[in-house]
Design an enzyme around this catalytic site. Structure first.
Site, short mmCIF file in Angstrom:
data_model
loop_
_atom_site.label_atom_id
_atom_site.label_comp_id
_atom_site.label_asym_id
_atom_site.label_seq_id
_atom_site.Cartn_x
_atom_site.Cartn_y
_atom_site.Cartn_z
N GLU A 177 0.81 -1.23 0.00
CA GLU A 177 0.00 0.00 0.00
C GLU A 177 0.85 1.27 0.00
O GLU A 177 0.48 2.26 0.63
CB GLU A 177 -0.91 0.04 1.23
CG GLU A 177 -2.04 -0.96 1.21
CD GLU A 177 -3.09 -0.65 2.26
OE1 GLU A 177 -2.77 0.00 3.26
OE2 GLU A 177 -4.25 -1.07 2.06
N GLU A 246 -6.94 -7.42 -0.19
CA GLU A 246 -7.48 -7.30 1.17
C GLU A 246 -8.94 -6.90 1.12
O GLU A 246 -9.25 -5.73 0.93
CB GLU A 246 -6.71 -6.26 1.99
CG GLU A 246 -5.30 -6.65 2.34
CD GLU A 246 -4.59 -5.59 3.19
OE1 GLU A 246 -5.28 -4.79 3.88
OE2 GLU A 246 -3.36 -5.54 3.14
C1 GAL Z 1 -4.37 -2.10 5.25
C2 GAL Z 1 -3.02 -2.77 5.46
C3 GAL Z 1 -3.15 -4.02 6.29
C4 GAL Z 1 -3.97 -3.73 7.51
C5 GAL Z 1 -5.32 -3.17 7.11
C6 GAL Z 1 -6.21 -2.82 8.26
O1 GAL Z 1 -4.21 -0.79 4.88
O2 GAL Z 1 -2.45 -3.10 4.20
O3 GAL Z 1 -1.89 -4.49 6.63
O4 GAL Z 1 -3.29 -2.83 8.29
O5 GAL Z 1 -5.12 -1.99 6.41
O6 GAL Z 1 -6.46 -3.92 9.03
#
Ligand code: GAL
Length: 818
Positions: A177, A246
């Site tokens: 990210e 994610e």
């Molecule tokens: C994203 C990040 C993850 C985690 C998630 C929130 O931005 O890539 O590692 O932090 O947010 O749980």
């Protein structure tokens, strides 16, 4: 016999992939086939190796193809060039467990992780290398990043775990990210991301590299999406597949915060919409969140539990209906793999956010009907048939005729988890405690540390994150008639300590922690100073280092000052600034250094007059492990803040005294409308975290030891061990569906409620409605389910009769006791 077993085991374990992975514009291609891939994040150090096989097996049974994990640099390289891959950190064993289950792996090397993990996964020694700036064109950083990344890749290659070598890993990730935070790094950031891509390419892993949230991802990096919804996402290169690294299944929790919940309907909706709009890879972050053992929680203020409201709960139990409803979705999507990844796409817009997407190949077509309207159901007419698509849902029709799945219609049981007292103890709620004080004399009375500086120094720099604790100490001498001396004196500290305890001449004058996310605050308390020598001892405590943001590595930690003594008399206020005094520093506490948490610690403990509400106190008790194999938790209600160990294993920080604010929770949670982390919260006005996971592998059959270090003062008399398991299961489904009930490998013991018609209420509070079955549903279900581990019920009028519900669709509501 032994050899036969050996041969069998090795035939199974030795199974390998003949996998060649590539991608084209539509999908990831494995062994020449375009795939619809469903994946879930499980972070290996957030569970124990003994839990891995079960978690991964459940993931497979939940319809996943792959497991995604980060690699945690600070855990593996706690000291520069000294590596640790033991126990929970056995990455290779974790990857091999994935392989044994026949799943694929997605390896997010980063090495920046974020992940609510301490310092985002970076070691603090890295920060302390002169000239260091993280995540930018900085030679010192790039050298270290390359060193670690190369080492991980080499380890994985050596075990032949990349798909190009016949192993399970189909994708690797570099950075994480960066696109979200790169603005402030300017040109150097753009150059850095090109360097990352180049460096990764030279490692020659033979599988595609991904970069998430990176709009300028250099080719051939695959740019992927993270978020609650990614259906609108378009990779920067239109010839790369649309991938979602994610999909947040819930959210994380912070000390002082509430329990986040993301509804099952909404997670399913986001996934179905993503595939409706050309998606091909969806990863749940998290599929199993787990536990932040030891000091691994990030922050500041991430809790020990990292449950995340994921499909598998913190302990590895199925979180139903989320797990089951998504499994059904995966099965349907997999059944359409060919049409989805090879078919021509056409869409029909029905207006008011309703649409149909048709995937067609020579062999047939598959359809999605989507309704993004939050309030009203959509009536859709398609190829001469009409369909109702409920608000904020997607219907999937693998043959474009019959509805196989709708994201808002849950036909999976709801499981209600319960906690049971420890049956191995006669009186499970009374542990016999012994105690001892933390010895702080050297610091409180002498102000004596191990290094000195004539300035206030950031905690990370002094202690290299070897401990949560850092003493800042100084002595102040006053002449008898010093103007600052008087009755009305205070000590004022500008602090960025996550928690601060202040002592003057050995006396505790107060403590303070950040409230409402304000980690920069002013501590000011009355203090008595005398003429002559005075000792000021400040204990700064970290509760997880910052893990996110541009230049997050330099967010101040500890006591950055200024610090002053303030004396007031009738006509003036005198401020004595101590910031440039000689400060003496000491990392850690004596009890930690002397390993009081170890079962075999020889130190003296007293069972006499065990104190309550005493700060800086060690407590110890023995207990018997609960029978069976249900997950074990320890209830720490009554305690303040500190750390807990079971048989020397650090189970994490505890802080049940931190009560969340009373507002912002919703009794009713509407899945319709976009989810955000403040929606559908529970646990208002309650301890942030009361129960702490004790993995079974930490326990033994005889006596077990629990040790607590209590910083703020608490009452251990309520502490007790419990097990968690499914207590009851419920369902609330429309006719013409089949519902399966299961008590997770335990028999169903009774049917508490059942009604076919228009019953009201929710699981635990169902009531009969105005129309009801003719045949007695309780009797039917008792016969079909009680005594069995599983039963499958056909919700039909043939079985339950046809009550007259005024033309409305009938429902069966059940509550069964496990
Ligand atoms: C994203 C990040 C993850 C985690 C998630 C929130 O931005 O890539 O590692 O932090 O947010 O749980």
């Amino acid at each position: 016999m032994v050899s036969l077993r050996f041969i069998l085991c090795c035939l199974l374990v030795g199974s390998s992939y003949a996998t060649i992975v590539s991608h084209d514009g539509r999908a990831i291609t494995i062994d020449g086939h375009r795939r619809v891939l469903l994946s879930g994040s499980i972070h290996y150090p957030r569970s124990t190796p003994e839990m891995w096989p079960d978690l991964i097996k459940k993931s497979k049974e939940g319809g996943l193809d792959a497991i995604e994990t980060y690699v945690f640099w600070n855990a593996h390289e706690p000291t520069r060039r000294q590596y640790d891959f033991s126990g929970k950190l056995d990455l290779i064993r974790f990857l091999k467990t994935i392989k044994d289950e026949g799943l694929y792996g997605v390896l997010r090397i980063g090495p920046y992780a974020c992940a609510e993990w301490n310092y985002g996964g970076f070691p603090v020694w890295l920060h302390n290398i002169p000239g260091m700036v993280f995540r930018t064109t900085n030679k010192a950083f790039m050298d270290e990043m390359q060193n670690f990344t190369t080492m991980i890749v080499d380890m994985v290659k050596k075990e032949k775990l990349f798909a190009s070598q016949g192993g399970p890993i189909i994708l690797a990730q570099i950075e994480n990210e960066y696109g979200n935070v790169m603005g402030p790094y300017g040109e150097a950031g753009k150059t850095y991301i090109k360097w990352c891509a180049n460096m990764a390419q030279t490692l020659d892993v033979g599988v595609p590299w991904i970069m998430c949230q990176q709009n300028d991802a250099p080719q051939p990096m695959l740019n992927t999406c993270n978020g609650f919804y990614c259906d609108n996402f378009k990779p920067n290169n239109p010839n790369t597949p649309k991938m979602w690294t994610e999909n947040w299944t819930g959210w994380f929790k912070q000390w002082g915060g509430k329990n986040p919940h993301r509804t099952t309907e909404d997670v399913a909706y986001s996934v179905a919409k993503f595939f409706q709009r050309g998606g091909t890879f969806n990863n749940y972050y998290m599929y199993h969140g787990g536990t932040n053992f030891d000091r691994t929680a990030g922050g500041p203020y991430i809790t020990t539990s990292y449950d995340y409201d994921a499909p598998l709960d913190e302990y590895g139990n199925l979180n139903q209906p989320k797990y089951g409803h998504l499994k059904k979705l995966h099965d349907v999507l997999h059944s359409m793999e060919k049409t989805l990844t090879y078919g021509n796409i056409s869409t029909i817009d029905f207006g008011k956010s309703a649409s149909a997407t048709i995937y067609t190949t020579g062999e047939g077509s598959s359809c999605f009907f989507g309704n993004g309207n939050e309030n009203s159901d959509a009536k859709i007419s398609f190829q001469g048939k009409s369909y109702v698509v409920p608000a904020w849902s997607v219907t999937i029709l693998p043959d474009c005729k019959t509805e196989a799945y709708n994201t808002a219609k849950i036909t999976t049981q709801i499981s209600m988890m319960v906690k049971k007292p420890n049956e191995a103890e006669d009186d499970p709620s009374t542990l016999k405690w012994s105690w001892r004080p933390e010895n702080m004399d050297d610091f409180l009375l002498k102000g004596k540390g191990e290094s000195t500086k004539t300035q206030l120094v950031d905690q990370k720099v002094v202690s290299n994150d070897q401990s949560d604790y850092l003493w800042y100490m100084t002595t102040v001498k006053f002449r008898k008639r010093d103007l600052v001396l008087g009755k009305n004196m205070t000590l004022r500290i500008n602090s960025t300590a996550h928690v601060l305890h202040a002592f003057v001449n050995g006396k505790h004058i107060g403590n303070q922690h950040a409230e409402n996310g304000k980690f920069h605050y002013v501590f000011e308390k009355d203090a008595k100073f005398k003429s002559g020598r005075n000792v000021i001892s400040l204990l700064s405590i970290t509760v997880g280092l910052q893990n996110y943001g541009s230049f997050f590595e330099s967010v101040p930690t500890g006591i950055t000052g200024p610090i002053s003594i303030i004396g007031r008399n009738s006509d003036e206020t005198i401020v004595k600034d101590l910031s440039a005094h000689k400060w003496s520093y000491k990392t850690g506490l004596n009890g930690f250094e002397n390993q009081l948490f170890r079962t075999e610690s020889p130190s003296k403990w007293s069972a006499e007059s065990v104190p309550l509400n005493r700060s800086m106190t060690w407590y110890k008790a023995t207990f018997k492990a609960p029978f069976g194999n249900d997950p074990v938790v320890v209830d720490l209600l009554g305690l303040g803040k500190g750390t807990a160990w079971v048989n020397g294993n650090n189970i994490g920080r505890y802080w049940p005294a931190f009560i969340s604010s009373g507002d912002g929770c919703s009794v009713k949670c509407n899945y319709r409308g976009a989810y955000h982390a403040e929606k559908c919260l529970t646990g208002c006005g309650e301890p942030t975290q009361r129960w702490y996971h004790v993995p079974r592998s930490f326990l033994n059959a005889g006596d077990n030891t629990l040790v607590l270090f209590e910083e703020m003062g608490g009452n251990p008399s309520l502490v007790n061990f419990q097990t968690t398991r499914v207590g009851s299961v419920c369902a609330n489904v429309y006719e013409k569906n089949v519902i399966e009930l299961s008590c997770d490998r335990k028999p169903i013991s009774a049917i508490k409620f059942a009604s076919f018609g228009n019953p009201n209420g929710n699981c635990g509070s169902f009531e009969k409605g105005t129309c009801e079955e003719i045949n007695n549903a309780v009797d039917i279900l008792t016969q079909e389910c009680v005594g069995k581990e599983k039963c499958s019920i056909d919700v039909s009028t043939e079985k339950f009769g046809a009550p007259d519900c005024g033309g409305a669709a009938r429902r069966l509501a059940i509550e069964a006791i496990c």
